[in-house]
Write a protein that holds these residues in place. Structure first.
Motif, mmCIF file in Angstrom:
data_model
loop_
_atom_site.group_PDB
_atom_site.id
_atom_site.type_symbol
_atom_site.label_atom_id
_atom_site.label_comp_id
_atom_site.label_asym_id
_atom_site.label_seq_id
_atom_site.Cartn_x
_atom_site.Cartn_y
_atom_site.Cartn_z
ATOM 1 N N SER A 2 0.804 -1.108 0.127
ATOM 2 C CA SER A 2 0.135 -0.086 0.046
ATOM 3 C C SER A 2 0.916 1.053 0.003
ATOM 4 O O SER A 2 1.952 1.259 0.364
ATOM 5 C CB SER A 2 -0.887 -0.099 1.116
ATOM 6 O OG SER A 2 -0.230 -0.035 2.499
ATOM 7 N N VAL A 3 0.289 2.197 -0.259
ATOM 8 C CA VAL A 3 0.701 3.554 -0.448
ATOM 9 C C VAL A 3 0.125 4.554 0.620
ATOM 10 O O VAL A 3 -1.068 4.655 0.661
ATOM 11 C CB VAL A 3 0.749 4.266 -1.698
ATOM 12 C CG1 VAL A 3 1.336 5.628 -1.603
ATOM 13 C CG2 VAL A 3 1.352 3.491 -2.939
ATOM 14 N N GLN A 4 0.992 5.165 1.509
ATOM 15 C CA GLN A 4 0.051 5.850 2.599
ATOM 16 C C GLN A 4 0.729 7.424 2.393
ATOM 17 O O GLN A 4 1.805 7.493 2.631
ATOM 18 C CB GLN A 4 0.646 5.333 3.915
ATOM 19 C CG GLN A 4 -0.052 4.101 4.191
ATOM 20 C CD GLN A 4 0.079 3.549 5.527
ATOM 21 O OE1 GLN A 4 1.193 3.527 6.022
ATOM 22 N NE2 GLN A 4 -0.833 2.757 6.230
ATOM 23 N N PHE A 5 -0.304 8.379 2.610
ATOM 24 C CA PHE A 5 0.195 9.677 2.589
ATOM 25 C C PHE A 5 -0.936 10.665 3.300
ATOM 26 O O PHE A 5 -2.155 9.951 3.371
ATOM 27 C CB PHE A 5 0.408 10.220 1.272
ATOM 28 C CG PHE A 5 -0.850 9.990 0.385
ATOM 29 C CD1 PHE A 5 -1.665 10.860 -0.146
ATOM 30 C CD2 PHE A 5 -0.884 8.725 -0.387
ATOM 31 C CE1 PHE A 5 -2.697 10.866 -0.826
ATOM 32 C CE2 PHE A 5 -1.856 8.527 -1.380
ATOM 33 C CZ PHE A 5 -2.811 9.444 -1.725
ATOM 34 N N ASN A 6 -0.783 11.726 3.623
ATOM 35 C CA ASN A 6 -1.557 12.601 4.236
ATOM 36 C C ASN A 6 -2.043 13.725 3.345
ATOM 37 O O ASN A 6 -1.199 14.346 2.599
ATOM 38 C CB ASN A 6 -1.195 13.028 5.571
ATOM 39 C CG ASN A 6 -1.154 12.084 6.807
ATOM 40 O OD1 ASN A 6 -1.596 10.833 6.436
ATOM 41 N ND2 ASN A 6 -0.176 12.244 7.406
ATOM 42 N N ILE A 7 -3.160 14.230 3.216
ATOM 43 C CA ILE A 7 -3.536 15.544 2.439
ATOM 44 C C ILE A 7 -4.315 16.622 3.175
ATOM 45 O O ILE A 7 -5.150 16.018 4.245
ATOM 46 C CB ILE A 7 -4.239 15.247 1.411
ATOM 47 C CG1 ILE A 7 -5.878 14.391 1.743
ATOM 48 C CG2 ILE A 7 -3.667 14.549 0.105
ATOM 49 C CD1 ILE A 7 -6.577 14.194 0.292
#
Length: 253
Positions: A2-7
């Motif tokens: 998975s790819v995790q990031f915050n916006i």
């Protein structure tokens, strides 16, 4: 993997767990290192749902289904989950084109193909540097006791016109194509069917009730208009003059 990031979007920080790195790239203008207060995660089942929904709608409209990539469909699935998650913060996903002039925003909505994007681009040409496209397709609207704030988002339509800003929303205008340009103030009862149609309405009953409550508040919080317009430059001037003159008249009462 998975790819995790915050916006950071609509005044909220959202943690996203995606399957494709292209989703992170899609949201690149909104990335943040701040801690999220809402988290969403996309699965292969969510992408399959988006594909089935897209194919079904195309068939109903008499069109051949488009073979969208899983990466594109994931962006839709992410936004769908964000839209539901933000309801508790008084934030509504709306289908329309928002342009700001001198820092104040105006939203134009209509059925697909009517010319929302074309009309707001006329405003951009008319006002030049005074005007900014906030979001050309799917803005977020925060509705509270102070009014309505329109936010830019990465989900900005086929022309990819948006800006990562927020502006006070002064009016919503429903477009109708016509040979003559004419604008008229309308009441909430008249506008409500289109406001409902153009808002994202979740299938979950609890989320839907929250959505309908926000739509009702939206109709009470901004001025509402119907604009009959062609796609000539004059249409933008007629719309702007009609909205701003109506505001001045209201303030004088």
């Amino acid at each position: 993997m998975s790819v995790q990031f915050n916006i950071a979007i609509a005044g909220q920080v959202i943690g996203v767990t995606a399957l494709y790195d292209k989703t992170r790239t899609f949201c690149r203008e909104y990335l943040t290192d701040a801690e999220p207060n809402l988290n969403v995660a996309v699965t292969s089942a969510d992408i399959a749902f988006e594909r089935e929904k897209s194919d079904r709608e195309a068939i109903v409209e008499g069109n051949v289904p488009t073979a969208y990539s899983d990466e594109y469909l994931e962006t839709l699935a992410v936004y769908r989950k964000i839209a539901v998650g933000l309801l508790d913060n008084g934030i509504l996903l709306f289908h329309g084109s928002v342009i700001a002039v001198d820092g104040e925003a105006y939203l134009f909505t209509a059925k697909s193909g009517t010319g929302k994007s074309t009309h707001t681009w006329l405003w951009k040409k008319l006002f030049g540097n005074r005007a900014t496209i906030v979001n050309d397709d799917k803005p977020l609207l925060r509705i509270d006791e102070h009014g309505v704030i329109a936010y830019g988002t990465p989900w900005d339509g086929k022309h990819h016109r948006s800006t990562n800003i927020s502006c006070s929303l002064k009016a919503i205008c429903i477009l109708t194509r016509s040979e003559e340009n004419h604008i008229q103030r309308i009441d909430k009862k008249t506008a409500l069917p289109m406001l409902c149609q153009q808002s994202y309405r979740p299938s979950d009953p609890i989320a839907l009730r929250k959505t309908l409550a926000l739509i009702d508040r939206l109709g009470n919080s901004v001025r509402l208009y119907r604009l009959w317009c062609n796609m000539e430059p004059e249409a933008a001037q007629v719309a702007y003059d009609g909205i701003t003159q109506s505001e001045e008249e209201t303030q004088c009462k």
